[in-house]
Design a protein around this motif. Structure first.
Motif, PDB file in Angstrom:
ATOM      1  N   LYS B  23       0.862  -1.184   0.000  1.00  7.38           N
ATOM      2  CA  LYS B  23       0.000   0.000   0.000  1.00  7.38           C
ATOM      3  C   LYS B  23       0.896   1.231   0.000  1.00  7.38           C
ATOM      4  N   THR B  29      -3.605  10.981   5.064  1.00  7.16           N
ATOM      5  CA  THR B  29      -4.831  11.590   5.605  1.00  7.16           C
ATOM      6  C   THR B  29      -6.090  10.851   5.148  1.00  7.16           C
ATOM      7  N   GLY B  97      -9.997  20.155   4.254  1.00  7.52           N
ATOM      8  CA  GLY B  97      -9.789  19.960   5.686  1.00  7.52           C
ATOM      9  C   GLY B  97      -9.318  21.169   6.457  1.00  7.52           C
ATOM     10  N   ASN B 110      -5.193  12.285  -3.278  1.00 13.41           N
ATOM     11  CA  ASN B 110      -6.539  12.592  -3.762  1.00 13.41           C
ATOM     12  C   ASN B 110      -6.860  11.744  -4.996  1.00 13.41           C
ATOM     13  N   GLY B 112      -5.303   8.896  -5.718  1.00 17.64           N
ATOM     14  CA  GLY B 112      -5.286   7.492  -5.299  1.00 17.64           C
ATOM     15  C   GLY B 112      -6.641   7.095  -4.737  1.00 17.64           C
ATOM     16  N   GLY B 118     -13.430  14.435  -3.858  1.00 13.41           N
ATOM     17  CA  GLY B 118     -12.038  14.901  -3.817  1.00 13.41           C
ATOM     18  C   GLY B 118     -11.969  16.297  -4.411  1.00 13.41           C
ATOM     19  N   LEU B 156      -5.329   2.989 -12.528  1.00 14.54           N
ATOM     20  CA  LEU B 156      -3.956   2.552 -12.252  1.00 14.54           C
ATOM     21  C   LEU B 156      -3.877   1.031 -12.303  1.00 14.54           C
TER      22      LEU B 156
HETATM   23  C1  LIG Z   1     -10.066  15.646   8.659  1.00 10.48           C
HETATM   24  C2  LIG Z   1      -9.958  15.385   7.191  1.00 10.48           C
HETATM   25  C3  LIG Z   1     -10.494  16.287   6.323  1.00 10.48           C
HETATM   26  C4  LIG Z   1     -10.424  16.085   4.961  1.00 10.48           C
HETATM   27  N1  LIG Z   1     -10.977  17.007   4.134  1.00 10.48           N
HETATM   28  C5  LIG Z   1     -10.896  16.824   2.795  1.00 10.48           C
HETATM   29  C6  LIG Z   1     -11.463  17.789   1.917  1.00 10.48           C
HETATM   30  O1  LIG Z   1     -12.035  18.804   2.351  1.00 10.48           O
HETATM   31  N2  LIG Z   1     -11.356  17.582   0.598  1.00 10.48           N
HETATM   32  C7  LIG Z   1     -10.730  16.484   0.082  1.00 10.48           C
HETATM   33  O2  LIG Z   1     -10.645  16.343  -1.127  1.00 10.48           O
HETATM   34  N3  LIG Z   1     -10.206  15.536   0.895  1.00 10.48           N
HETATM   35  C8  LIG Z   1     -10.274  15.693   2.234  1.00 10.48           C
HETATM   36  N4  LIG Z   1      -9.735  14.742   3.058  1.00 10.48           N
HETATM   37  C9  LIG Z   1      -9.164  13.540   2.464  1.00 10.48           C
HETATM   38  C10 LIG Z   1      -7.644  13.611   2.182  1.00 10.48           C
HETATM   39  O3  LIG Z   1      -7.024  14.583   2.968  1.00 10.48           O
HETATM   40  C11 LIG Z   1      -7.330  13.914   0.726  1.00 10.48           C
HETATM   41  O4  LIG Z   1      -7.974  12.995  -0.118  1.00 10.48           O
HETATM   42  C12 LIG Z   1      -5.825  13.898   0.459  1.00 10.48           C
HETATM   43  O5  LIG Z   1      -5.611  14.383  -0.833  1.00 10.48           O
HETATM   44  C13 LIG Z   1      -5.220  12.528   0.568  1.00 10.48           C
HETATM   45  O6  LIG Z   1      -3.840  12.658   0.373  1.00 10.48           O
HETATM   46  P1  LIG Z   1      -2.763  11.869   1.247  1.00 10.48           P
HETATM   47  O7  LIG Z   1      -1.428  12.233   0.715  1.00 10.48           O
HETATM   48  O8  LIG Z   1      -2.967  12.099   2.675  1.00 10.48           O
HETATM   49  O9  LIG Z   1      -3.163  10.368   0.846  1.00 10.48           O
HETATM   50  P2  LIG Z   1      -2.893   8.979   1.577  1.00 10.48           P
HETATM   51  O10 LIG Z   1      -3.863   8.803   2.684  1.00 10.48           O
HETATM   52  O11 LIG Z   1      -1.457   8.810   1.869  1.00 10.48           O
HETATM   53  O12 LIG Z   1      -3.287   8.021   0.417  1.00 10.48           O
HETATM   54  C14 LIG Z   1      -4.594   7.930  -0.076  1.00 10.48           C
HETATM   55  C15 LIG Z   1      -4.702   6.855  -1.130  1.00 10.48           C
HETATM   56  O13 LIG Z   1      -3.967   7.231  -2.277  1.00 10.48           O
HETATM   57  C16 LIG Z   1      -2.939   6.280  -2.548  1.00 10.48           C
HETATM   58  N5  LIG Z   1      -1.801   7.061  -3.028  1.00 10.48           N
HETATM   59  C17 LIG Z   1      -1.110   8.001  -2.365  1.00 10.48           C
HETATM   60  N6  LIG Z   1      -0.161   8.515  -3.141  1.00 10.48           N
HETATM   61  C18 LIG Z   1      -0.247   7.886  -4.306  1.00 10.48           C
HETATM   62  C19 LIG Z   1       0.486   7.969  -5.529  1.00 10.48           C
HETATM   63  N7  LIG Z   1       1.502   8.815  -5.700  1.00 10.48           N
HETATM   64  N8  LIG Z   1       0.109   7.169  -6.534  1.00 10.48           N
HETATM   65  C20 LIG Z   1      -0.909   6.307  -6.406  1.00 10.48           C
HETATM   66  N9  LIG Z   1      -1.625   6.174  -5.288  1.00 10.48           N
HETATM   67  C21 LIG Z   1      -1.282   6.957  -4.255  1.00 10.48           C
HETATM   68  C22 LIG Z   1      -2.721   5.539  -1.272  1.00 10.48           C
HETATM   69  O14 LIG Z   1      -2.227   4.267  -1.479  1.00 10.48           O
HETATM   70  C23 LIG Z   1      -4.123   5.528  -0.698  1.00 10.48           C
HETATM   71  O15 LIG Z   1      -4.884   4.530  -1.291  1.00 10.48           O
HETATM   72  C24 LIG Z   1      -9.782  14.929   4.434  1.00 10.48           C
HETATM   73  C25 LIG Z   1      -9.235  14.020   5.319  1.00 10.48           C
HETATM   74  C26 LIG Z   1      -9.305  14.218   6.667  1.00 10.48           C
HETATM   75  C27 LIG Z   1      -8.715  13.220   7.609  1.00 10.48           C
END
Ligand SMILES: Cc1cc2nc3c(=O)[nH]c(=O)nc-3n(C[C@H](O)[C@H](O)[C@H](O)COP(=O)(O)OP(=O)(O)OC[C@H]3O[C@@H](n4cnc5c(N)ncnc54)[C@H](O)[C@@H]3O)c2cc1C
Lengths: 759, 282
Positions: B23, B29, B97, B110, B112, B118, B156
């Motif tokens: 993973k 997040t 967030g 986002n 992924g 998103g 993907l």
């Molecule tokens: C309190 C809270 C509030 C939030 N509010 C919002 C909001 O307002 N709007 C919104 O859109 N989202 C929101 N989110 C969701 C999240 O923050 C977003 O979707 C964010 O973009 C996820 O990015 P990350 O790097 O943290 O992903 P991760 O949690 O690290 O990964 C998410 C998924 O993507 C995959 N992934 C990660 N990087 C890659 C890559 N390079 N290639 C392929 N797959 C990959 C991972 O394997 C996993 O399946 C919120 C989350 C929380 C906890």
């Protein structure tokens, strides 16, 4: 005993100053131990198995799978409860665990609990317990219970309480009549510090010590002892660090389960809920449906009120009967009214159990009567302010319960002083879009927005009602130059520990006041609820300190040949009024040993009769709110711009804390007005998380302009009234009225959802 | 549970190929919520944080395109150069967030997760972004329209990851708007990104949270091209904006759930379309 503590100037840390909280720095810096931080050697973790069904008969429970998992030490079900099988605050109707052959009555009802070496092991153990259910159709509509067409879902029946109020001449008909049916959604207390308890059994297996985040240690102890079938003295309850309460910790949640697991395993056990489980683990604010009809003369003077209130109490009784009485006895709001017919119902359904929450039944009644006042103003053709001033209650008025208003009742003053607070500036055409409705979503331009102004005024009873003697106890010790105070008052974040120190400093003239552990090794303090602890436990601490002071005076008069009857505290000295002779308190308390425990009881109240007549409440507090709200009528989004408020507080004991209560209460009332709701469908909660149960953020919070009305309450030991609940009560209808004014819709329900506004 | 920490794109390609079931973890997040709340139990994880290249962005002036690494956090898009070049992305980033989430959450995450809610996705859709993907077979470019294939589903292949996203720099106006029941930190109930290329005289609009995927309102876009001049200096008849909003709403495919109703979502997305178009002319 009605004189107030003499003001001794503004020595920092005494009453009237913004003394800082003894737990404040630790909380801000992260060093404070909340109950979920507690730990004991050899500790096991506990977890609870809950029913996924709102209504189902339990055919069988097989726990063998759980025992087969490595690390699982103990599994308990209903058959492991040695004492009373049920608990509850008023009626003990809530099973510790639902038993085989019996039914589960709400989604989330506990069926079993496990103790294991790790939280993850607990989760696996829960998954391995096999329960077979006969799923039944849940009863979810309270009206079906009133009409009798619903199946009876509990041997006690589906009606927790039916109470009416008949007052005066009910045949009177007003020249002007307005009516409406209002609905209030299910709000959650949403404290941040989740439920948690640690139980440590003693080595002999006869008792235990428990650390728990609760609102009322002694009541918890009683219920735990009954279920465990051991004497109360064999249980010591210590307050675990509490992160907010708002009513949600008044009922038993995990206390009995944790205690049982500890007794059975012989090891310390901690249960801590996560956020989702917390939504199932505690009671919520009652959703309610209220019909009201106001009769007034052509000038707008209220001549009669008719009302019908239905509170959905969910599966178990909790405090539903008391919530109902609070609702119906506050039907008239802070207004004069001689004649009334009120019909009130608290109903059992298969919805989540409801009970205490800040405002306790009055929130629901107030939303209805303040919606009505706005309609009445419009029907009479006078302003929202004038209709309220015209009807404002005063001290000496007879209420619809027959009780005479004998509290200070500055209703008109609350309204006038709120009205005098300047309005916020109009929205600028170049306003930062994040500060207008839609916020960071950038959905609107200033030109899309309409502004509304709305009012809400409320009355709230203080302390427990209907004959309940909810006394408080405190102990003051002076030993070897150290003053210490002990009480069992739950500090849930309201700042009682700080207030106790302020009282002791003021009465005794010392600066350093040591606070003893908050536990059951002193008499009950009653619950931290009903806006009562400042009055009740404050009264007890003051009485204990005064009793200690009398003994100190005896001692010092003899020792220093001073005139006993002429001694008083002047700042940090004991002074002989006759001779002017002074002794520093700090010197006077060296070598003395004084130990005084006092109880404070409020004036007695009585039950109401079948027509709702009786002196059922102790005292009252009042508040007015004016809301200025910006609304995007097309998208239904809102931003509360300003709340102006004047609150009847009796006396401000700590300005910073008072401000905190007002601002926090307003945020909670705002939540109910526009976003906070537990959504229940067919008995199941669909949003048990902070992802979907929305609480106001900083960008949703309004500017709050507040005025405190300080007319000392003669009945109150400190001259102060409870200030915790009033801020959250009338702000909800004030915001609703502002939105109504902005868009011209009735909006009979809170929370007001975007689609209620724009579709 | 092993956590692999590659330090370069090459290493990442290698370990992901070796462990196709691993993973990927960027800001965590989304995924850590899955683990902590929904009991997801990964067997092996690959942390992307140390792959510096993923957190970089660059602009090639010749092609007037910007390329943003999959690991760039929202906090870096809210202000500064990226915000100046792609303002709609900055606006979308600001709605995500809280500050803590924006400091950790990434574009790659986002993509992924690929939720219809998103917030970066409507921007990528409206700008016809190209997703650069790297896998065992090498590099490939996927148009956003082909990338998101369903609710939380993307195209993907095993052991493929998002390397970066490339977006055109548009002369004209662009904006993102998101409706939620709270004024900040809220999941969108309806959102839209509108891009008006005033050199080409084209308007594109993409909708979030009103269908299983991000929806491009192609018919409304085409109608608008026929009905109004969209080039620099043109003015907009308010009735055109209103009709555009109505048409956009018709192209949405929302559902009822505990967050809102289909009816409201459809209505709201129409209002957003009308307002964004009007804004693009002011
Ligand atoms: C309190 C809270 C509030 C939030 N509010 C919002 C909001 O307002 N709007 C919104 O859109 N989202 C929101 N989110 C969701 C999240 O923050 C977003 O979707 C964010 O973009 C996820 O990015 P990350 O790097 O943290 O992903 P991760 O949690 O690290 O990964 C998410 C998924 O993507 C995959 N992934 C990660 N990087 C890659 C890559 N390079 N290639 C392929 N797959 C990959 C991972 O394997 C996993 O399946 C919120 C989350 C929380 C906890």
């Amino acid at each position: 005993m009605s004189s107030t503590v003499a003001a001794t100037g503004t020595r920092h840390g005494t009453l009237g100053t913004s003394a800082s909280r003894p737990d404040g720095v630790a909380k801000v810096q992260g060093g404070f131990a909340f109950s979920s931080d507690m730990w004991a050697d050899n500790m096991l973790w506990g977890a609870t198995l809950r029913s996924p069904h709102p209504y189902a008969r339990i055919i069988s429970i097989d726990v063998s799978g759980a025992y087969a998992i490595d690390g699982v030490t103990t599994v308990i079900t209903a058959s492991d409860v040695p004492g009373k099988l049920t608990y509850g605050l008023i009626v003990q109707d809530q099973p510790v665990f639902a038993a085989i052959g019996d039914t589960v009555r709400y989604s989330g009802e506990p069926i079993a609990a496990v103790a294991a070496d790790h939280p993850e092991t607990c989760q696996r153990a829960l998954a391995a317990i096999k329960v077979t259910y006969e799923v039944l159709t849940p009863v979810t509509n309270p009206e079906d219970c009133i009409s009798g067409i619903a199946e009876q879902i509990h041997p006690d029946g589906n009606i927790f309480r039916h109470q009416r109020i008949i007052s005066g001449d009910t045949s009177i008909v007003g020249a002007i009549q307005v009516e409406g049916t209002y609905e209030i959604g299910m709000q959650d207390q949403a404290f941040l510090g989740l439920e948690s308890a640690l139980a440590v059994p003693d080595s002999g297996g006869v008792g235990l010590e428990m650390y728990v985040a609760t609102q009322w240690l002694h009541e918890d102890r009683k219920q735990i002892a009954d279920c465990l079938n051991i004497p109360e003295e064999n249980i010591r309850l210590v307050l675990g660090g509490v992160g907010g309460a708002f009513g949600a910790r008044e009922d038993i949640s995990l206390q009995v389960h944790t205690a049982l697991l500890a007794m059975k395993s012989g090891r310390p056990v901690r249960i801590s809920y996560g956020r989702e489980e917390s939504f199932y683990g505690h009671v919520h604010r009652h959703p309610a449906k209220i019909w009201m009809k106001h009769h007034a003369d052509t000038n707008g003077k209220i001549v009669k009120i008719e009302a019908r209130m239905v509170f959905d109490g969910g599966a178990y009784c909790s405090t539903s009967p008391a919530v109902l009485v609070n609702g119906i006895t506050h039907t008239q709001g802070p207004y004069k009214c001689d004649n009334a017919i009120v019909d009130g119902w608290a109903i059992r359904t298969n919805n989540p159990p409801c009970g205490a929450m800040r405002g306790f039944g009055v929130v629901q009644a107030c939303f209805a009567h303040e919606s009505q006042m706005e309609k009445l103003a419009a029907a009479v053709g006078i302003s929202p302010v004038d209709i309220r001033l015209l009807n404002a209650m005063e001290t000496g008025d007879r209420m619809i319960t027959g009780q005479i208003m004998d509290s200070v009742a500055p209703v008109a003053q609350c309204i006038r002083e709120t009205d005098a607070i300047p309005m916020p500036p109009p929205m600028s055409s170049t306003a930062d879009l994040r500060t207008i409705p839609g916020g960071t979503g950038l959905t609107a331009q200033p030109s899309n927005i309409k502004r509304g102004v709305g009012w809400g005024v409320s009355i709230k009873n203080l302390m427990y009602s209907e004959g309940f003697d909810d006394y408080s106890t405190a102990r003051c010790r002076i030993s070897d130059g150290v003053v210490s105070i002990k009480f069992a008052t739950s500090e849930v974040g309201q700042g009682f520990t700080m207030l106790a120190q302020q009282i002791a400093r003021t009465v005794l003239g010392v600066d350093d006041v040591f606070l003893d552990t908050i536990d059951t090794q002193v008499g009950s303090a009653g619950s931290t609820s009903a806006s009562r602890q400042t009055w009740m436990s404050g009264g007890a601490v003051q009485a204990a300190c005064r009793a200690a002071l009398e003994q100190l005076f005896d001692h010092i008069a003899t020792k220093n040949s001073m005139n006993r009857s002429e001694l008083e505290i002047d700042r940090t000295d004991i002074v002989d009024r006759l001779t002017g002779q002074r002794v520093a308190v700090l010197a006077a308390i060296q070598g003395v040993d004084i130990d005084c425990t006092e109880e404070y009881h409020h004036p007695a109240t009585e039950d109401m009769d079948e027509n709702g007549q009786g002196n059922c409440h102790v005292a009252y507090a009042f508040v007015a709110h004016r809301a200025v709200v910006d609304v995007d009528p097309e998208l239904g989004l809102v931003k509360v711009v300003q709340i102006a408020t004047a609150q009847d507080v009796g006396r401000v004991l700590n300005p910073l804390s008072a401000m905190g209560q007002v601002e926090g209460g307003i945020a909670q009332g705002l939540g109910l007005a526009v976003m906070e709701e537990i959504i229940v469908k067919d008995g199941k909660v669909s949003n048990p998380s902070f992802t979907d149960y929305l609480l106001p953020t900083f960008l949703d919070a309004p500017v709050v302009e507040m005025v405190f009305i300080e007319e000392h309450e003669p009945k109150s030991p400190l001259g102060a009234k409870g200030i915790g609940e009033p801020p959250c009560i009338s702000v909800t209808p004030a915001i609703a009225n502002a939105i109504r004014q902005a868009i011209g819709k009735e909006l009979p329900r809170v929370p007001i959802r975007p689609y209620d506004i724009c579709l | 549970m092993p956590v692999l920490i590659p330090r370069s794109v090459d290493e990442l390609v290698e370990v992901f190929q070796e462990h196709p079931a691993a993973k990927l973890l960027a800001g965590g997040t989304d995924y850590m919520v899955e683990v902590n709340l929904h009991g997801r139990k990964p067997e092996i994880m690959i942390s992307l944080r140390q792959v510096k290249e993923l957190s970089e962005w660059s602009m090639r002036a010749s092609q007037s395109r910007i390329t943003i690494g999959a690991g760039v956090p929202y906090a870096d898009m809210e202000h500064g150069e990226i915000a100046r070049l792609v303002p709609a992305l900055a606006q979308a980033a600001r709605t995500v967030g809280s500050p803590q989430i924006r400091a950790a959450g990434t574009l790659g995450g986002n993509l992924g997760t690929c939720s219809p809610a998103g917030d970066s996705l409507p921007v990528l859709a409206a700008l016809d972004a190209t997703i650069h993907v790297i896998g065992p077979e090498g590099t490939r470019d996927i148009e956003f329209a082909d990338f998101m294939v369903g609710v939380k589903r993307n195209s993907l292949q095993p052991s493929e990851f998002v390397h970066s996203v490339s977006l055109p720099i548009i002369a004209g106006w662009q904006g993102y708007a998101k409706v939620g029941t709270r004024n900040a930190m809220v999941i969108s109930t309806a959102s839209a990104c509108l891009v008006r290329d005033s050199d080409e005289g084209i308007v594109t609009i993409a909708l979030g949270s009103v269908g299983p995927t991000i929806i491009r309102a192609h018919s409304a876009e085409a109608w608008l091209m026929k009905s109004a001049s969209l080039r620099a200096g043109a003015t907009l008849d308010p009735s055109v904006a209103e009709e555009f909003g109505r048409q956009v709403a018709l192209e949405s495919r929302p559902i009822d759930d505990h967050r809102s109703t289909a009816e409201y979502r459809r209505h709201a997305v129409g209002v957003l379309a009308q307002r964004l178009l009007t804004r693009s002319f002011s």
